[in-house]
Design a protein around this motif. Structure first.
Motif, short mmCIF file in Angstrom:
data_model
loop_
_atom_site.label_atom_id
_atom_site.label_comp_id
_atom_site.label_asym_id
_atom_site.label_seq_id
_atom_site.Cartn_x
_atom_site.Cartn_y
_atom_site.Cartn_z
N GLN A 13 71.85 -7.88 29.63
CA GLN A 13 70.49 -7.35 29.56
C GLN A 13 70.42 -6.18 28.58
O GLN A 13 69.48 -6.08 27.79
N ALA A 14 71.40 -5.29 28.61
CA ALA A 14 71.42 -4.16 27.68
C ALA A 14 71.53 -4.65 26.24
O ALA A 14 70.88 -4.12 25.34
N LYS A 15 72.37 -5.68 26.02
CA LYS A 15 72.49 -6.25 24.67
C LYS A 15 71.18 -6.83 24.18
O LYS A 15 70.82 -6.70 23.02
N SER A 16 70.46 -7.50 25.08
CA SER A 16 69.18 -8.08 24.68
C SER A 16 68.15 -7.00 24.37
O SER A 16 67.33 -7.16 23.47
N VAL A 17 68.21 -5.88 25.10
CA VAL A 17 67.30 -4.77 24.81
C VAL A 17 67.63 -4.15 23.46
O VAL A 17 66.75 -3.89 22.64
N VAL A 18 68.90 -3.93 23.20
CA VAL A 18 69.33 -3.29 21.95
C VAL A 18 69.12 -4.22 20.75
O VAL A 18 69.01 -3.75 19.62
N ALA A 19 69.05 -5.53 20.97
CA ALA A 19 68.85 -6.47 19.87
C ALA A 19 67.44 -6.38 19.29
O ALA A 19 67.21 -6.82 18.17
N ASN A 20 66.50 -5.80 20.03
CA ASN A 20 65.13 -5.65 19.56
C ASN A 20 65.11 -4.71 18.35
O ASN A 20 65.67 -3.62 18.40
N PRO A 21 64.46 -5.10 17.24
CA PRO A 21 64.44 -4.25 16.04
C PRO A 21 63.81 -2.87 16.27
O PRO A 21 64.26 -1.88 15.69
N LEU A 22 62.80 -2.80 17.13
CA LEU A 22 62.18 -1.50 17.41
C LEU A 22 63.16 -0.59 18.15
O LEU A 22 63.24 0.61 17.86
N VAL A 23 63.92 -1.15 19.09
CA VAL A 23 64.91 -0.36 19.81
C VAL A 23 66.02 0.08 18.86
O VAL A 23 66.50 1.22 18.94
N LYS A 24 66.40 -0.80 17.94
CA LYS A 24 67.41 -0.41 16.94
C LYS A 24 66.92 0.75 16.09
O LYS A 24 67.68 1.67 15.77
N LEU A 25 65.65 0.74 15.74
CA LEU A 25 65.07 1.84 14.96
C LEU A 25 65.10 3.14 15.75
O LEU A 25 65.45 4.20 15.22
N VAL A 26 64.75 3.07 17.03
CA VAL A 26 64.79 4.26 17.88
C VAL A 26 66.23 4.76 18.02
O VAL A 26 66.49 5.97 17.93
N LEU A 27 67.19 3.86 18.20
CA LEU A 27 68.59 4.27 18.32
C LEU A 27 69.11 4.85 17.01
O LEU A 27 69.93 5.78 17.01
N PHE A 28 68.64 4.32 15.88
CA PHE A 28 69.00 4.88 14.57
C PHE A 28 68.46 6.30 14.45
O PHE A 28 69.15 7.20 13.96
N GLY A 29 67.23 6.51 14.92
CA GLY A 29 66.66 7.86 14.92
C GLY A 29 67.44 8.80 15.83
O GLY A 29 67.64 9.97 15.50
N LEU A 30 67.88 8.30 16.97
CA LEU A 30 68.69 9.12 17.87
C LEU A 30 70.05 9.44 17.26
O LEU A 30 70.59 10.52 17.48
N LEU A 31 70.59 8.49 16.51
CA LEU A 31 71.85 8.74 15.82
C LEU A 31 71.68 9.88 14.82
O LEU A 31 72.49 10.80 14.76
N TRP A 32 70.58 9.83 14.04
CA TRP A 32 70.30 10.92 13.12
C TRP A 32 70.12 12.24 13.88
O TRP A 32 70.65 13.28 13.46
N ALA A 33 69.37 12.20 14.98
CA ALA A 33 69.11 13.43 15.75
C ALA A 33 70.42 14.04 16.23
O ALA A 33 70.62 15.26 16.14
N TYR A 34 71.33 13.20 16.72
CA TYR A 34 72.61 13.71 17.20
C TYR A 34 73.41 14.31 16.04
O TYR A 34 73.94 15.43 16.16
N LEU A 35 73.51 13.59 14.94
CA LEU A 35 74.32 14.06 13.81
C LEU A 35 73.72 15.32 13.19
O LEU A 35 74.44 16.25 12.82
N HIS A 36 72.40 15.35 13.06
CA HIS A 36 71.77 16.55 12.50
C HIS A 36 71.96 17.74 13.45
O HIS A 36 72.28 18.84 12.99
N HIS A 37 71.76 17.51 14.73
CA HIS A 37 71.91 18.59 15.70
C HIS A 37 73.35 19.12 15.70
O HIS A 37 73.56 20.33 15.78
N PHE A 38 74.30 18.23 15.57
CA PHE A 38 75.71 18.63 15.53
C PHE A 38 76.01 19.45 14.28
O PHE A 38 76.59 20.54 14.36
N CYS A 39 75.61 18.93 13.11
CA CYS A 39 75.89 19.63 11.84
C CYS A 39 75.16 20.97 11.77
O CYS A 39 75.73 21.97 11.35
N ALA A 40 73.90 20.99 12.17
CA ALA A 40 73.14 22.24 12.15
C ALA A 40 73.70 23.21 13.18
O ALA A 40 73.70 24.43 12.94
#
Length: 131
Positions: A61-88
């Motif tokens: 079920q989690a894989k099917s949720v993450v396969a959605n392109p909109l969810v991938k976009l949100v997770l990509f944004g969260l990846l940026w948020a984490y990396l930016h927050h860490f570097c800053a």
């Protein structure tokens, strides 16, 4: 105070469309926004993690949720948020230790935070989402 000092007229209001924020200020605001975004998305991330380690059905079920392109976009944004927050965060820790407080160094370190976080986001995001 002497009478020779000239006082600049203070603005009555701040027109946010006209104000041009310097790069260190922009990085500071993004640090706060990324922290708030990570905090607000924490329940979703915990649900995804719990689903991935729960049972094989929950993992599917989690894989099917993450396969959605909109969810991938949100997770990509969260990846940026984490990396930016860490570097800053590292930059702000150095500033707290009084390293890089002069204006040219502060501008360079703010640019480095943006460059490093965006580069890492693209590299790690490509590795995760493209295989």
């Amino acid at each position: 105070m002497s009478d020779t000092t000239i006082k600049k007229p203070r603005p009555k209001h701040l027109d946010l469309k006209v104000i041009r924020l310097p790069l260190p200020g922009f990085v500071s605001i993004l640090h706060r926004v990324s922290g708030a975004g990570l905090f607000l998305m924490l329940p979703v991330l915990l649900w995804l993690f719990g689903s991935s380690v729960g049972s094989p059905e929950a993992m599917a079920q989690a894989k099917s949720v993450v396969a959605n392109p909109l969810v991938k976009l949100v997770l990509f944004g969260l990846l940026w948020a984490y990396l930016h927050h860490f570097c800053a965060g590292i930059r702000f820790l150095l500033l707290d230790m009084h390293k890089g407080l002069d204006l040219p160094t502060a501008r360079k370190s703010a640019g480095a935070v943006l460059a490093v976080s965006l580069t890492l986001t693209v590299l790690i995001g490509a590795k995760i989402f493209l295989g």
